[in-house]
Scaffold this motif. Sequence first.
Motif, PDB file in Angstrom:
ATOM      1  N   ASP A  25       0.823  -1.194   0.000  1.00  0.00           N
ATOM      2  CA  ASP A  25       0.000   0.000   0.000  1.00  0.00           C
ATOM      3  C   ASP A  25       0.869   1.262   0.000  1.00  0.00           C
ATOM      4  OD1 ASP A  25      -2.915   0.616   0.089  1.00  0.00           O
ATOM      5  OD2 ASP A  25      -2.311   1.859   1.789  1.00  0.00           O
ATOM      6  N   MET A  26       1.996   1.206   0.695  1.00  0.00           N
ATOM      7  CA  MET A  26       2.923   2.334   0.725  1.00  0.00           C
ATOM      8  C   MET A  26       3.438   2.641  -0.679  1.00  0.00           C
ATOM      9  SD  MET A  26       6.747   2.458   2.400  1.00  0.00           S
ATOM     10  CE  MET A  26       7.231   1.126   1.284  1.00  0.00           C
ATOM     11  N   ILE A  27       3.822   1.597  -1.412  1.00  0.00           N
ATOM     12  CA  ILE A  27       4.358   1.790  -2.764  1.00  0.00           C
ATOM     13  C   ILE A  27       3.301   2.404  -3.675  1.00  0.00           C
ATOM     14  CG2 ILE A  27       5.279   0.615  -4.798  1.00  0.00           C
ATOM     15  CD1 ILE A  27       6.422  -1.497  -2.915  1.00  0.00           C
ATOM     16  N   LEU A  28       2.086   1.857  -3.636  1.00  0.00           N
ATOM     17  CA  LEU A  28       1.012   2.364  -4.490  1.00  0.00           C
ATOM     18  C   LEU A  28       0.632   3.787  -4.090  1.00  0.00           C
ATOM     19  CD1 LEU A  28      -1.025   1.789  -6.747  1.00  0.00           C
ATOM     20  CD2 LEU A  28      -2.592   0.940  -5.001  1.00  0.00           C
ATOM     21  N   ARG A  29       0.499   4.038  -2.800  1.00  0.00           N
ATOM     22  CA  ARG A  29       0.117   5.369  -2.321  1.00  0.00           C
ATOM     23  C   ARG A  29       1.143   6.418  -2.765  1.00  0.00           C
ATOM     24  NH1 ARG A  29       0.209   4.262   2.646  1.00  0.00           N
ATOM     25  NH2 ARG A  29       2.240   5.132   3.196  1.00  0.00           N
ATOM     26  N   THR A  30       2.421   6.104  -2.578  1.00  0.00           N
ATOM     27  CA  THR A  30       3.478   7.039  -2.962  1.00  0.00           C
ATOM     28  C   THR A  30       3.447   7.316  -4.464  1.00  0.00           C
ATOM     29  OG1 THR A  30       4.852   6.234  -1.141  1.00  0.00           O
ATOM     30  CG2 THR A  30       5.962   7.464  -2.885  1.00  0.00           C
ATOM     31  N   ALA A  31       3.287   6.272  -5.258  1.00  0.00           N
ATOM     32  CA  ALA A  31       3.268   6.425  -6.715  1.00  0.00           C
ATOM     33  C   ALA A  31       2.086   7.276  -7.171  1.00  0.00           C
ATOM     34  CB  ALA A  31       3.234   5.056  -7.386  1.00  0.00           C
ATOM     35  N   LEU A  32       0.920   7.043  -6.598  1.00  0.00           N
ATOM     36  CA  LEU A  32      -0.263   7.790  -7.019  1.00  0.00           C
ATOM     37  C   LEU A  32      -0.192   9.247  -6.586  1.00  0.00           C
ATOM     38  CD1 LEU A  32      -3.137   5.205  -6.381  1.00  0.00           C
ATOM     39  CD2 LEU A  32      -2.180   5.937  -8.561  1.00  0.00           C
ATOM     40  N   LEU A  33       0.236   9.497  -5.358  1.00  0.00           N
ATOM     41  CA  LEU A  33       0.295  10.881  -4.878  1.00  0.00           C
ATOM     42  C   LEU A  33       1.382  11.685  -5.577  1.00  0.00           C
ATOM     43  CD1 LEU A  33      -0.308  10.396  -1.035  1.00  0.00           C
ATOM     44  CD2 LEU A  33      -1.932  11.104  -2.803  1.00  0.00           C
ATOM     45  N   ASN A  34       2.427  11.009  -6.074  1.00  0.00           N
ATOM     46  CA  ASN A  34       3.508  11.691  -6.791  1.00  0.00           C
ATOM     47  C   ASN A  34       3.373  11.607  -8.304  1.00  0.00           C
ATOM     48  OD1 ASN A  34       4.733  12.368  -4.353  1.00  0.00           O
ATOM     49  ND2 ASN A  34       5.985  10.516  -4.315  1.00  0.00           N
ATOM     50  N   ASP A  35       2.283  10.994  -8.774  1.00  0.00           N
ATOM     51  CA  ASP A  35       2.058  10.799 -10.213  1.00  0.00           C
ATOM     52  C   ASP A  35       3.215  10.081 -10.890  1.00  0.00           C
ATOM     53  OD1 ASP A  35      -0.530  11.842 -10.573  1.00  0.00           O
ATOM     54  OD2 ASP A  35       0.230  13.896 -10.536  1.00  0.00           O
ATOM     55  N   THR A  36       3.756   9.067 -10.195  1.00  0.00           N
ATOM     56  CA  THR A  36       4.820   8.238 -10.774  1.00  0.00           C
ATOM     57  C   THR A  36       4.322   6.813 -11.019  1.00  0.00           C
ATOM     58  OG1 THR A  36       5.648   7.732  -8.546  1.00  0.00           O
ATOM     59  CG2 THR A  36       6.679   9.568  -9.724  1.00  0.00           C
ATOM     60  N   TYR A  37       3.018   6.629 -10.984  1.00  0.00           N
ATOM     61  CA  TYR A  37       2.452   5.300 -11.223  1.00  0.00           C
ATOM     62  C   TYR A  37       2.606   4.928 -12.697  1.00  0.00           C
ATOM     63  CZ  TYR A  37      -1.616   7.880 -12.997  1.00  0.00           C
ATOM     64  OH  TYR A  37      -2.446   8.712 -13.707  1.00  0.00           O
ATOM     65  N   LEU A  38       2.531   3.630 -12.975  1.00  0.00           N
ATOM     66  CA  LEU A  38       2.645   3.141 -14.347  1.00  0.00           C
ATOM     67  C   LEU A  38       1.315   3.300 -15.066  1.00  0.00           C
ATOM     68  CD1 LEU A  38       4.628  -0.185 -13.755  1.00  0.00           C
ATOM     69  CD2 LEU A  38       5.553   2.057 -14.350  1.00  0.00           C
ATOM     70  N   SER A  39       1.392   3.666 -16.322  1.00  0.00           N
ATOM     71  CA  SER A  39       0.182   3.760 -17.135  1.00  0.00           C
ATOM     72  C   SER A  39      -0.361   2.361 -17.428  1.00  0.00           C
ATOM     73  CB  SER A  39       0.481   4.480 -18.448  1.00  0.00           C
ATOM     74  OG  SER A  39       1.326   3.682 -19.268  1.00  0.00           O
ATOM     75  N   PHE A  40      -1.538   2.320 -17.999  1.00  0.00           N
ATOM     76  CA  PHE A  40      -2.159   1.040 -18.343  1.00  0.00           C
ATOM     77  C   PHE A  40      -1.274   0.247 -19.294  1.00  0.00           C
ATOM     78  CE2 PHE A  40      -5.552  -1.485 -20.566  1.00  0.00           C
ATOM     79  CZ  PHE A  40      -5.955  -2.215 -19.459  1.00  0.00           C
ATOM     80  N   GLU A  41      -0.630   0.942 -20.242  1.00  0.00           N
ATOM     81  CA  GLU A  41       0.253   0.262 -21.191  1.00  0.00           C
ATOM     82  C   GLU A  41       1.558  -0.147 -20.515  1.00  0.00           C
ATOM     83  OE1 GLU A  41      -1.132   3.193 -21.711  1.00  0.00           O
ATOM     84  OE2 GLU A  41      -2.573   2.813 -23.337  1.00  0.00           O
ATOM     85  N   ASP A  42       2.135   0.741 -19.699  1.00  0.00           N
ATOM     86  CA  ASP A  42       3.436   0.471 -19.096  1.00  0.00           C
ATOM     87  C   ASP A  42       3.400  -0.682 -18.111  1.00  0.00           C
ATOM     88  OD1 ASP A  42       4.754   2.378 -20.527  1.00  0.00           O
ATOM     89  OD2 ASP A  42       4.645   3.931 -18.982  1.00  0.00           O
ATOM     90  N   MET A  43       2.290  -0.899 -17.439  1.00  0.00           N
ATOM     91  CA  MET A  43       2.269  -1.998 -16.479  1.00  0.00           C
ATOM     92  C   MET A  43       1.970  -3.343 -17.160  1.00  0.00           C
ATOM     93  SD  MET A  43      -1.141  -1.555 -14.134  1.00  0.00           S
ATOM     94  CE  MET A  43      -2.806  -1.862 -14.744  1.00  0.00           C
ATOM     95  N   GLY A  44       1.947  -3.319 -18.479  1.00  0.00           N
ATOM     96  CA  GLY A  44       1.735  -4.562 -19.221  1.00  0.00           C
ATOM     97  C   GLY A  44       3.004  -5.339 -19.477  1.00  0.00           C
ATOM     98  N   THR A  45       4.179  -4.679 -19.362  1.00  0.00           N
ATOM     99  CA  THR A  45       5.446  -5.345 -19.659  1.00  0.00           C
ATOM    100  C   THR A  45       6.459  -5.053 -18.554  1.00  0.00           C
ATOM    101  OG1 THR A  45       6.391  -3.488 -20.886  1.00  0.00           O
ATOM    102  CG2 THR A  45       5.022  -5.046 -22.122  1.00  0.00           C
ATOM    103  N   PHE A  46       7.546  -5.848 -18.543  1.00  0.00           N
ATOM    104  CA  PHE A  46       8.624  -5.673 -17.579  1.00  0.00           C
ATOM    105  C   PHE A  46       9.878  -5.070 -18.210  1.00  0.00           C
ATOM    106  CE2 PHE A  46       6.161  -9.165 -15.652  1.00  0.00           C
ATOM    107  CZ  PHE A  46       5.938  -8.609 -14.400  1.00  0.00           C
TER     108      PHE A  46
END
Length: 483
Positions: free
Chosen positions: A218-239
Amino acid sequence: MASKTGPLVRGLLFFAGMLCLLCNGYWAEAQDSPSYYSYPQHHLPWYTLESNHFLVHFQQGNSRSAQVASRVAEEVYPHITELYRIEPDSKTSIVLNDREDYSNGAAYFFDNQIDIWIPALDSPLRGTHDWLRNVISHEFTHIVQLKASMKKSRKLPAIYFQWLSYEDVRRPDVLYGYPNGLITYPFSSISVPGWFAEGTAQYQRTGWTFDTWDSHRDMILRTALLNDTYLSFEDMGTFTSKTSLEREQVYNQGFAFTSYLALQYGETVFSEISEALSRPGIFNIDNAMEQVTGKNGQVIFQNWISQRKKFYKQAVESIEPENSQLIESEGFMNFYPAFSPDGSKIAYLSNKELTESGVSLYIRPFGDSAEDISKIELGPFRGNNVFPYGCGFHDKPLISRIRAAYSFSPDGESLIFTRANLNQFGEQYNDLFFYHLETRKTEQLTSSARIHDPAWHPDGSHIAAVQVEHGTANLVLVDPKTG
């Protein structure tokens, strides 16, 4: 042991069958390290334990782990196959590896085979879970979910069409001229994005607690969303083309997003989307989700992002840190801060000089001893990947490539830490080492002990640590004089 796929098949399909969770090395990888493909420790014989649906292959000394793995696999089998309404066409092989202090799982779904490294996962970015139950349920979900998504049988992983053109030939002794044109168009028999494969494998079944959404994730997701550093729908499709943290985010966002899908549409949405992906002409998760839910995948994703952002903003709006002092601004892995016994310095682990997950130990002055960094002169580099101590501040690590936690001795004269070491069989096990602060020398305390996370007793008489044995993690006491 069951045979494995060739390099071409693995290259095409590597991403979807991997759960890489470094034990004591901190990190979750999306692909396995090539160093672990070579497994030369054949000085112990292999055995096979057969059950109704599985073949568990293990080496001498791992019979307990094999029995646990067999029982767990049979217990989860009916529940996972029931959800996806499909079963493997033969018994699934589970290969247990326990000759490395390394934790991981891999599902080679075209081989109907699972590889598991037995030492339990220990990652500061995920909570604590029952390792064998978690990894077996995770990897078997890969086997079943990806089979449900295949357009053909597992004997036909992909096909491609290729067009070639050649230069005109004028000589009678030449059949064809040099190729001057090449077009290749591949068609994979699966089109499952990374977030969906890993998300469903972490979710497993509603109500299961083998793997759960925890405060670390939850910490990782919260930080990413509040800082707008989360992966887009396309970006989270690959490694591919991602840092260690971004690869962890594929797992992280995949788990959270699939949990949202289950909440909105029920867990059967996983099998319905998988079945849609198996249909001819469906090569896009957007289209598969729209066929099942009536909404495009991008639209559902953006709705989820908006909801989570609103939730997290409300959760943190009343939090105001007071009297804070920034210790380290670089790196994305800064863990295990600890004061020296006299309170004048603070030690911590960081990957600030790396783009990957490996960490080193740093020491900074603290409180009244914190001098002007620009006036401090570093000493010369010394051997064994360590740097001089006593200058008050280190821009370079005191100990490089440290593994797991460490501990100051009560008198403040040394550190006890963990480092991986090769033995005579080429097996890499964790052992305890001293670092003597005054002499700047490293001293090995144990040998092939498979031991990590040391903590010094306040009176200096013993060191507590975690030792791996027979597939279990055990709390032990170590004599600092004899090991």
